[in-house]
Structures are given as C-alpha cells and as structure tokens.
Design a protein around this motif. Structure first.
Motif, PDB file in Angstrom:
ATOM      1  N   ASP A  57       0.838  -1.194   0.000  1.00  0.00           N
ATOM      2  CA  ASP A  57       0.000   0.000   0.000  1.00  0.00           C
ATOM      3  C   ASP A  57       0.874   1.246   0.000  1.00  0.00           C
ATOM      4  O   ASP A  57       2.095   1.172  -0.170  1.00  0.00           O
ATOM      5  N   GLU A  58       0.242   2.398   0.210  1.00  0.00           N
ATOM      6  CA  GLU A  58       0.977   3.662   0.152  1.00  0.00           C
ATOM      7  C   GLU A  58       2.003   3.809   1.273  1.00  0.00           C
ATOM      8  O   GLU A  58       2.906   4.631   1.190  1.00  0.00           O
ATOM      9  N   ARG A  59       1.881   2.987   2.317  1.00  0.00           N
ATOM     10  CA  ARG A  59       2.846   3.020   3.417  1.00  0.00           C
ATOM     11  C   ARG A  59       3.972   2.007   3.236  1.00  0.00           C
ATOM     12  O   ARG A  59       4.830   1.880   4.098  1.00  0.00           O
ATOM     13  N   GLY A  60       3.922   1.253   2.132  1.00  0.00           N
ATOM     14  CA  GLY A  60       4.940   0.249   1.884  1.00  0.00           C
ATOM     15  C   GLY A  60       4.675  -1.064   2.599  1.00  0.00           C
ATOM     16  O   GLY A  60       5.564  -1.922   2.662  1.00  0.00           O
ATOM     17  N   GLU A  61       3.474  -1.244   3.124  1.00  0.00           N
ATOM     18  CA  GLU A  61       3.125  -2.476   3.830  1.00  0.00           C
ATOM     19  C   GLU A  61       2.434  -3.442   2.873  1.00  0.00           C
ATOM     20  O   GLU A  61       1.676  -3.027   1.997  1.00  0.00           O
ATOM     21  N   TYR A  62       2.706  -4.725   3.056  1.00  0.00           N
ATOM     22  CA  TYR A  62       2.157  -5.736   2.156  1.00  0.00           C
ATOM     23  C   TYR A  62       0.650  -5.910   2.403  1.00  0.00           C
ATOM     24  O   TYR A  62       0.224  -6.107   3.536  1.00  0.00           O
ATOM     25  N   ILE A  63      -0.117  -5.864   1.320  1.00  0.00           N
ATOM     26  CA  ILE A  63      -1.573  -5.907   1.429  1.00  0.00           C
ATOM     27  C   ILE A  63      -2.071  -7.276   1.858  1.00  0.00           C
ATOM     28  O   ILE A  63      -3.044  -7.388   2.607  1.00  0.00           O
ATOM     29  N   LYS A  68       0.617  -9.236   9.794  1.00  0.00           N
ATOM     30  CA  LYS A  68       2.058  -8.957   9.727  1.00  0.00           C
ATOM     31  C   LYS A  68       2.396  -8.275   8.404  1.00  0.00           C
ATOM     32  O   LYS A  68       2.999  -8.878   7.516  1.00  0.00           O
ATOM     33  N   PRO A  69       2.012  -7.007   8.260  1.00  0.00           N
ATOM     34  CA  PRO A  69       2.173  -6.309   6.983  1.00  0.00           C
ATOM     35  C   PRO A  69       3.617  -6.078   6.550  1.00  0.00           C
ATOM     36  O   PRO A  69       3.858  -5.699   5.409  1.00  0.00           O
ATOM     37  N   SER A  70       4.564  -6.312   7.437  1.00  0.00           N
ATOM     38  CA  SER A  70       5.971  -6.142   7.057  1.00  0.00           C
ATOM     39  C   SER A  70       6.552  -7.402   6.431  1.00  0.00           C
ATOM     40  O   SER A  70       7.674  -7.385   5.907  1.00  0.00           O
ATOM     41  N   GLU A  71       5.806  -8.504   6.477  1.00  0.00           N
ATOM     42  CA  GLU A  71       6.276  -9.781   5.935  1.00  0.00           C
ATOM     43  C   GLU A  71       5.859  -9.922   4.467  1.00  0.00           C
ATOM     44  O   GLU A  71       4.686  -9.820   4.132  1.00  0.00           O
ATOM     45  N   LYS A  72       6.829 -10.189   3.591  1.00  0.00           N
ATOM     46  CA  LYS A  72       6.543 -10.394   2.174  1.00  0.00           C
ATOM     47  C   LYS A  72       5.875 -11.753   1.983  1.00  0.00           C
ATOM     48  O   LYS A  72       6.403 -12.772   2.427  1.00  0.00           O
ATOM     49  N   PRO A  73       4.722 -11.818   1.304  1.00  0.00           N
ATOM     50  CA  PRO A  73       3.989 -13.089   1.198  1.00  0.00           C
ATOM     51  C   PRO A  73       4.746 -14.203   0.483  1.00  0.00           C
ATOM     52  O   PRO A  73       4.757 -15.346   0.939  1.00  0.00           O
ATOM     53  N   GLY A  78       8.380 -18.310  -5.491  1.00  0.00           N
ATOM     54  CA  GLY A  78       6.946 -18.516  -5.355  1.00  0.00           C
ATOM     55  C   GLY A  78       6.559 -19.263  -4.102  1.00  0.00           C
ATOM     56  O   GLY A  78       5.412 -19.721  -3.981  1.00  0.00           O
ATOM     57  N   GLU A  79       7.481 -19.399  -3.160  1.00  0.00           N
ATOM     58  CA  GLU A  79       7.177 -20.115  -1.916  1.00  0.00           C
ATOM     59  C   GLU A  79       6.486 -19.180  -0.924  1.00  0.00           C
ATOM     60  O   GLU A  79       6.895 -18.034  -0.744  1.00  0.00           O
ATOM     61  N   LEU A  80       5.456 -19.689  -0.276  1.00  0.00           N
ATOM     62  CA  LEU A  80       4.697 -18.893   0.679  1.00  0.00           C
ATOM     63  C   LEU A  80       5.485 -18.673   1.960  1.00  0.00           C
ATOM     64  O   LEU A  80       6.112 -19.589   2.492  1.00  0.00           O
ATOM     65  N   ASN A  81       5.452 -17.444   2.455  1.00  0.00           N
ATOM     66  CA  ASN A  81       6.093 -17.108   3.723  1.00  0.00           C
ATOM     67  C   ASN A  81       5.294 -17.731   4.867  1.00  0.00           C
ATOM     68  O   ASN A  81       4.120 -17.399   5.052  1.00  0.00           O
ATOM     69  N   PRO A  82       5.895 -18.619   5.666  1.00  0.00           N
ATOM     70  CA  PRO A  82       5.138 -19.268   6.750  1.00  0.00           C
ATOM     71  C   PRO A  82       4.834 -18.345   7.923  1.00  0.00           C
ATOM     72  O   PRO A  82       4.061 -18.706   8.814  1.00  0.00           O
ATOM     73  N   ASP A  83       5.433 -17.152   7.934  1.00  0.00           N
ATOM     74  CA  ASP A  83       5.258 -16.232   9.063  1.00  0.00           C
ATOM     75  C   ASP A  83       4.158 -15.205   8.844  1.00  0.00           C
ATOM     76  O   ASP A  83       4.049 -14.243   9.612  1.00  0.00           O
ATOM     77  N   LEU A  84       3.350 -15.393   7.804  1.00  0.00           N
ATOM     78  CA  LEU A  84       2.264 -14.437   7.571  1.00  0.00           C
ATOM     79  C   LEU A  84       1.254 -14.493   8.705  1.00  0.00           C
ATOM     80  O   LEU A  84       1.064 -15.530   9.341  1.00  0.00           O
ATOM     81  N   GLY A  85       0.588 -13.367   8.943  1.00  0.00           N
ATOM     82  CA  GLY A  85      -0.391 -13.300  10.030  1.00  0.00           C
ATOM     83  C   GLY A  85      -1.784 -13.680   9.579  1.00  0.00           C
ATOM     84  O   GLY A  85      -2.028 -14.004   8.418  1.00  0.00           O
ATOM     85  N   ASN A 101      -7.529  -6.729   5.797  1.00  0.00           N
ATOM     86  CA  ASN A 101      -6.228  -7.229   5.337  1.00  0.00           C
ATOM     87  C   ASN A 101      -6.264  -8.744   5.408  1.00  0.00           C
ATOM     88  O   ASN A 101      -6.625  -9.309   6.438  1.00  0.00           O
ATOM     89  N   ARG A 102      -5.876  -9.406   4.309  1.00  0.00           N
ATOM     90  CA  ARG A 102      -6.011 -10.846   4.208  1.00  0.00           C
ATOM     91  C   ARG A 102      -4.663 -11.544   4.056  1.00  0.00           C
ATOM     92  O   ARG A 102      -3.672 -10.933   3.670  1.00  0.00           O
ATOM     93  N   ASN A 103      -4.690 -12.858   4.327  1.00  0.00           N
ATOM     94  CA  ASN A 103      -3.516 -13.699   4.165  1.00  0.00           C
ATOM     95  C   ASN A 103      -3.463 -14.210   2.733  1.00  0.00           C
ATOM     96  O   ASN A 103      -4.444 -14.760   2.226  1.00  0.00           O
ATOM     97  N   ALA A 104      -2.316 -14.045   2.072  1.00  0.00           N
ATOM     98  CA  ALA A 104      -2.163 -14.442   0.671  1.00  0.00           C
ATOM     99  C   ALA A 104      -2.402 -15.928   0.460  1.00  0.00           C
ATOM    100  O   ALA A 104      -2.779 -16.348  -0.642  1.00  0.00           O
ATOM    101  N   LYS A 105      -2.193 -16.713   1.484  1.00  0.00           N
ATOM    102  CA  LYS A 105      -2.371 -18.170   1.368  1.00  0.00           C
ATOM    103  C   LYS A 105      -3.781 -18.516   0.925  1.00  0.00           C
ATOM    104  O   LYS A 105      -3.986 -19.457   0.138  1.00  0.00           O
ATOM    105  N   ASP A 106      -4.772 -17.788   1.408  1.00  0.00           N
ATOM    106  CA  ASP A 106      -6.171 -18.080   1.102  1.00  0.00           C
ATOM    107  C   ASP A 106      -6.589 -17.585  -0.275  1.00  0.00           C
ATOM    108  O   ASP A 106      -7.697 -17.878  -0.721  1.00  0.00           O
ATOM    109  N   ILE A 107      -5.713 -16.833  -0.940  1.00  0.00           N
ATOM    110  CA  ILE A 107      -6.070 -16.226  -2.217  1.00  0.00           C
ATOM    111  C   ILE A 107      -5.217 -16.751  -3.362  1.00  0.00           C
ATOM    112  O   ILE A 107      -5.738 -17.168  -4.405  1.00  0.00           O
ATOM    113  N   PHE A 108      -3.911 -16.747  -3.166  1.00  0.00           N
ATOM    114  CA  PHE A 108      -2.983 -17.061  -4.252  1.00  0.00           C
ATOM    115  C   PHE A 108      -2.361 -18.449  -4.141  1.00  0.00           C
ATOM    116  O   PHE A 108      -1.369 -18.734  -4.816  1.00  0.00           O
ATOM    117  N   SER A 109      -2.917 -19.301  -3.295  1.00  0.00           N
ATOM    118  CA  SER A 109      -2.400 -20.662  -3.136  1.00  0.00           C
ATOM    119  C   SER A 109      -3.540 -21.665  -3.113  1.00  0.00           C
ATOM    120  O   SER A 109      -4.666 -21.342  -2.721  1.00  0.00           O
TER     121      SER A 109
END
Length: 223
Positions: A57-63, A68-73, A78-85, A101-109
């Motif tokens: 987003d505009e603050r540089g945080e991962y959508i 955990k918006p500072s964690e890259k998904p 293409g491996e999922l970050n296991p530390d996502l919130g 704010n959603r976890n990428a695992k539920d969308i892109f995996s």
C-alpha cells in the motif's frame, strides 16, 4: 483493483493451458516456436501475478500479509512465507466487523502450491509434452485459484459497501451533532435557566398534587 487484474491474468493463464493441452503438436519439439512462445508468456504472467500477490500500500506495507504487513507473502521462487499473520478484522459497530487485510495463502495458493508454482508446473508440462491427465490436474488448480480470487473479490466488494454505508451513517450523525452543538451555542443562557427553573417548579407542583391526592384516597379508605 488488484484482485480484478489478477483474475484477468489468470484467465489468460487458463487459456494458455487449454491451448497447450488441446493443440500442441509433438513435432513442434521442446524448443519449438509454439511451445517457446507459450512458455515465455507464462513466465511474464507469473511475474505479473507475483507483483500482485506481493503488492504494497501507500505506506509500503504488504496488502496480503494479514496481521504482519511487514512480511513479504512470497519469495522469488513462489514459496509462501510461513510467518504471515491472520486476517485483520475491523470493528465498525458493536455487531459488525469487516476484513481489511487478508492472508495471501487463502487467495494465491491452493493445495500447498502458490499460483507462481502452478504456472511453473504448467510450463514444465508444455515443455515436455505431458499427458492429458497432467494438463487436466493443472487446469483444476488454475480454476481453484480463480475461485479464490473471485470469492475474495466478492467478499471485499460487499465489505467495501458496508464501510461506505457506515461512513455515510457516521457523516449523518456528525451533521446532527454539529446542528445540536450549534443550537446549544446559540441558546441564550439566562433564558434557558429561566425555562429550566419554570419546569422544575411545574414538576414540584405536580408532585405535590399527586401526593395530596394519594393522601386523600388513603384517608377515604381508612374511614
């Protein structure tokens, strides 16, 4: 907007998979022009989707990193970050919450594979001339990702409408409060005190009348 764009990209990935499954000729060979063109396009589309899944987003945080918006998904493989919130819920009233704010695992995996890994798998099938069942399995994963994207987009669309209605309700309440405050500021203090005193006197007189009536009724009962 990101989810809508991702749906468009995935539709193209799906088209490539169908074409590869239905029309690739064996004589084209692993390095043939048709296979190479499709594989190159898939590589480009994978990069686009990786950018969307790792959008900020505009603050540089991962959508799509949940709480955990500072964690890259996803990493470059293409491996999922296991530390996502977890998903982030926002309370907008005592009874309503929306996910902001959603976890990428539920969308892109799906099935433990990210969309980038699924595309890599499809590229391998195209390059090596895989069997029909392999392409079919890949197509099912692509369709599952599309279902995730469409479902999430629908949910976020509904939640956006809920937020807009809540904002409108709050704006209306602010207008009412502002008018009330304005009326209070415009009130003549001396006149307001006089009206209050008159109301108190009237209330006291009413209480006295009720008290006398009750006493009289009690006297009649005793007699």
């Amino acid at each position: 907007q990101i989810l809508g764009d991702a749906i468009d990209v995935m539709q193209r990935v799906r088209e490539i998979g169908i074409r590869a499954n239905a029309s690739l000729e064996v004589q084209d060979g692993p390095a043939g022009p048709v296979r190479s063109a499709l594989m190159n396009e898939l590589e480009e589309l994978k990069g686009v989707l990786a950018g969307m899944a790792n959008a900020t987003d505009e603050r540089g945080e991962y959508i799509f990193s949940g709480t955990k918006p500072s964690e890259k998904p996803f990493n470059q493989d293409g491996e999922l970050n296991p530390d996502l919130g977890n998903n982030v819920l926002l309370s907008i009233s005592d009874t309503q919450k929306v996910t902001i704010n959603r976890n990428a695992k539920d969308i892109f995996s799906v099935g433990g594979q990210s969309v980038m890994q699924i595309i890599d798998e499809l590229k391998g099938f195209i390059e090596n001339g895989a069997a029909f069942t392999d392409f079919q399995a890949s197509q099912q994963k692509i369709d599952a990702i599309l279902d995730n994207l469409n479902r999430t987009q629908g949910q976020m669309g509904n939640e956006l409408k809920t937020l807009e209605r809540s904002y409108e309700d709050m704006s209306s309440q602010q207008l009412i409060n502002a008018q009330t405050l304005s009326d209070l500021r415009d009130t003549d203090l001396a006149e307001a005190i006089l009206r209050l005193n008159n109301n108190i006197l009237g209330l006291q007189a009413t209480q006295q009348t009720i008290s006398r009536t009750m006493n009289l009724s009690l006297f009649n009962v005793i007699n």
